[in-house]
Design an enzyme around this catalytic site. Structure first.
Site, PDB file in Angstrom:
ATOM      1  N   THR A   1      28.561  23.116  16.250  1.00  0.00           N
ATOM      2  CA  THR A   1      27.840  22.051  17.161  1.00  0.00           C
ATOM      3  C   THR A   1      27.942  22.005  18.545  1.00  0.00           C
ATOM      4  OG1 THR A   1      29.691  20.411  17.414  1.00  0.00           O
ATOM      5  CG2 THR A   1      28.519  20.497  15.173  1.00  0.00           C
ATOM      6  N   CYS A   2      27.159  21.374  19.343  1.00  0.00           N
ATOM      7  CA  CYS A   2      27.245  21.436  20.660  1.00  0.00           C
ATOM      8  C   CYS A   2      28.666  21.181  21.231  1.00  0.00           C
ATOM      9  CB  CYS A   2      26.298  20.195  21.272  1.00  0.00           C
ATOM     10  SG  CYS A   2      26.432  18.682  21.126  1.00  0.00           S
TER      11      CYS A   2
ATOM     12  N   SER B   1      35.719  13.117  17.645  1.00  0.00           N
ATOM     13  CA  SER B   1      34.397  13.287  18.406  1.00  0.00           C
ATOM     14  C   SER B   1      34.638  12.764  19.843  1.00  0.00           C
ATOM     15  CB  SER B   1      33.386  12.402  17.439  1.00  0.00           C
ATOM     16  OG  SER B   1      33.048  13.015  16.215  1.00  0.00           O
TER      17      SER B   1
ATOM     18  N   GLU C   1      31.431   8.255  15.628  1.00  0.00           N
ATOM     19  CA  GLU C   1      30.268   8.677  15.350  1.00  0.00           C
ATOM     20  C   GLU C   1      29.863   9.298  14.092  1.00  0.00           C
ATOM     21  OE1 GLU C   1      28.476  11.463  15.604  1.00  0.00           O
ATOM     22  OE2 GLU C   1      30.077  12.865  16.155  1.00  0.00           O
TER      23      GLU C   1
ATOM     24  N   GLN D   1      26.847  17.117   9.931  1.00  0.00           N
ATOM     25  CA  GLN D   1      26.813  18.542  10.451  1.00  0.00           C
ATOM     26  C   GLN D   1      27.897  19.134   9.703  1.00  0.00           C
ATOM     27  OE1 GLN D   1      27.813  17.512  14.484  1.00  0.00           O
ATOM     28  NE2 GLN D   1      25.770  17.750  15.313  1.00  0.00           N
TER      29      GLN D   1
ATOM     30  N   GLY E   1      10.577   7.143  32.567  1.00  0.00           N
ATOM     31  CA  GLY E   1      11.294   8.138  32.837  1.00  0.00           C
ATOM     32  C   GLY E   1      11.269   9.018  31.471  1.00  0.00           C
ATOM     33  N   ALA E   2      11.882  10.158  31.667  1.00  0.00           N
ATOM     34  CA  ALA E   2      11.811  11.009  30.253  1.00  0.00           C
ATOM     35  C   ALA E   2      13.061  11.915  30.341  1.00  0.00           C
ATOM     36  CB  ALA E   2      10.679  12.023  30.112  1.00  0.00           C
TER      37      ALA E   2
ATOM     38  N   MET F   1      18.918  10.418  29.178  1.00  0.00           N
ATOM     39  CA  MET F   1      19.206   8.865  28.497  1.00  0.00           C
ATOM     40  C   MET F   1      18.237   8.246  28.139  1.00  0.00           C
ATOM     41  SD  MET F   1      21.381   6.754  28.525  1.00  0.00           S
ATOM     42  CE  MET F   1      22.929   7.178  29.288  1.00  0.00           C
ATOM     43  N   ILE F   2      16.924   8.547  28.515  1.00  0.00           N
ATOM     44  CA  ILE F   2      15.850   7.887  28.053  1.00  0.00           C
ATOM     45  C   ILE F   2      15.414   8.510  26.628  1.00  0.00           C
ATOM     46  CG2 ILE F   2      13.056   7.682  28.042  1.00  0.00           C
ATOM     47  CD1 ILE F   2      14.472   5.787  29.902  1.00  0.00           C
TER      48      ILE F   2
END
Length: 421
Positions: A48-49, A104, A109, A115, A184-185, A188-189
């Site tokens: 995973t990340c 985590s 979470e 995953q 915003g994009a 966080m958005i």
């Protein structure tokens, strides 16, 4: 073969290192086949990340570590400082903690469980998931379910995005009836929009300075995108406003908010300002029909949730410790299976040999009583030969010999003997 886990995660390595050992979905089948065909008999890879972990049944973990470096064409010393290797007991406990969300970045979470299930599915499809790893992961999933159902590990809010949804739920009976405007994009958005979209709102709009980026994000949530210049017209049409931009000055001022409230005929408006510096002037929060929350407000909700989750961690760890012992007991029983099978095979060969010998004697006309007596004596002598020989050898050793004492103790327990004076 023993169970091992080795890997690199967000606790031990920065993202610049983690990304070098990550496995894309397209690479997993090849990697699993290479791993199980080399240093491991069974293998599964969780990537995973935040982590890359190899779960394997192998003779030693060192070869698996070298395989990880070789597969990614890295020198072994590039990853060694960040690599953790866990032997059997620690490997089992780690798997249970990972599945339960205790390892985590955000405690509790649930995403990691999905995953991990994907990792198991990939190993099954590659044919590298044997009895040991299959049992480990199935127990891990059961432990995760027990932790989530018997503790409050996942019941509290521990992210800004989740806190925003929680606070909006205090203002509106149902978010599904509301129109949401995201300003915003950025990341966080995107995260906040994902949480709100799960509530199936009536409409989602993305307002961004670069409309192409806004359109790309809006497409994910079946929404629409507008230019930031059109904000004044769009504001009155929305019930929930979430803003997070890098603008140096406020985007929504008091005058703009007043006009929007007037156009809405004083219907309540919920606003969340996640930006630093702020996108919404503080005075907007003083309007009667506006509920404005800042990063600090959401941080208080998150802090409260984190405190509650930390209390639940103690309960979760106790559950995991108990389940680890159960699993290790299963492993020990499994290790004894080959010995039990060999013992029974040996006894069966003795039995057949003596029965054949007895049948020959009967065929020659020997009295059945004598044949049965001889059969029982021969079987008894053969069955007792090995333990008797071991006891005699132990007796020839010094009386303080630990090996000798162990043999005497083992024979006494195996045959339920009670020594007489």
């Amino acid at each position: 073969m023993r169970l091992y886990t080795l890997g690199i995660n967000h606790h031990t390595a920065p993202v610049s290192v983690r990304e070098q050992v990550a496995f894309g979905a397209d690479k997993l089948p090849q990697a699993l086949a290479s791993l199980a065909g080399g240093p491991a008999r069974e293998a599964a890879i969780l990537s995973t990340c935040n982590r890359t972990e190899v779960y394997c049944a192998a003779e030693t973990p060192e070869d698996a570590a070298r395989w990880l470096a070789d597969f990614h064409r890295l020198p072994i010393d590039r990853i060694t400082p960040y690599l953790y290797t866990l032997p059997e007991r620690e490997a089992v406990r780690h798997a249970f903690r990972v599945a339960s969300g205790l390892d985590s970045m955000v405690i509790g979470e649930p995403q990691i469980l999905g995953q991990m299930k994907d990792a198991v599915r990939a190993a099954e499809e590659a044919g590298t998931l044997g009895t040991l790893l299959n049992k480990l992961f199935q127990r891990s999933f059961a432990v995760a379910k027990e932790v989530r159902t018997t503790t409050a590990i996942g019941a509290n809010i521990v992210s800004m995005a989740a806190a925003a949804v929680h606070l909006a739920g205090r203002i509106f009976d149902s978010i599904s009836n509301q129109r949401i405007l995201f300003i915003g994009a950025g990341e966080m958005i995107e995260l906040t929009a994902t949480h709100f979209a799960a509530q199936a709102p009536k409409a989602i709009t993305i307002a961004n300075r670069t409309v192409e980026r806004g359109e790309a994000l809006a497409a994910r949530f079946d929404g629409r995108a507008i230019r930031l210049e059109d904000l004044a017209d769009a504001l009155p049409q929305h019930d929930i406003i979430v803003s997070c931009t890098a603008a140096p000055l406020p985007i929504i001022g008091l005058g703009l908010a007043e006009r929007a409230i007037k156009a809405r005929r004083h219907k309540p408006m919920f606003m969340v300002d996640l930006a630093v510096p702020r996108d919404i002037e503080p005075e907007v929060g003083e309007l009667d029909d506006v509920f404005l929350y800042t990063v600090d407000d959401l941080s208080q909700v998150v802090a409260s949730g984190m405190e509650a989750r930390q209390a639940a961690v103690v309960e979760a760890e106790a559950i995991i410790d108990a389940r680890v012992e159960h699993f290790l007991h299963w492993i020990e029983q499994r290790h004894s299976v080959p010995t039990i099978r060999a013992l029974r095979d040996s006894a069966e060969r003795m039995r057949r040999h003596e029965v054949e010998h007895a049948m020959k004697l009967l065929a020659k006309g020997e009295a059945p009583e004598k044949v049965l007596e001889a059969l029982s004596q021969r079987l008894t002598n053969k069955f007792l030969h090995a333990p008797t020989q071991a006891l005699n050898q132990a007796a020839a050793s010094p009386s303080t010999s630990e090996t000798g004492l162990d043999i005497h103790s083992a024979v006494t327990r195996l045959f339920h003997l009670h020594q007489q004076d």
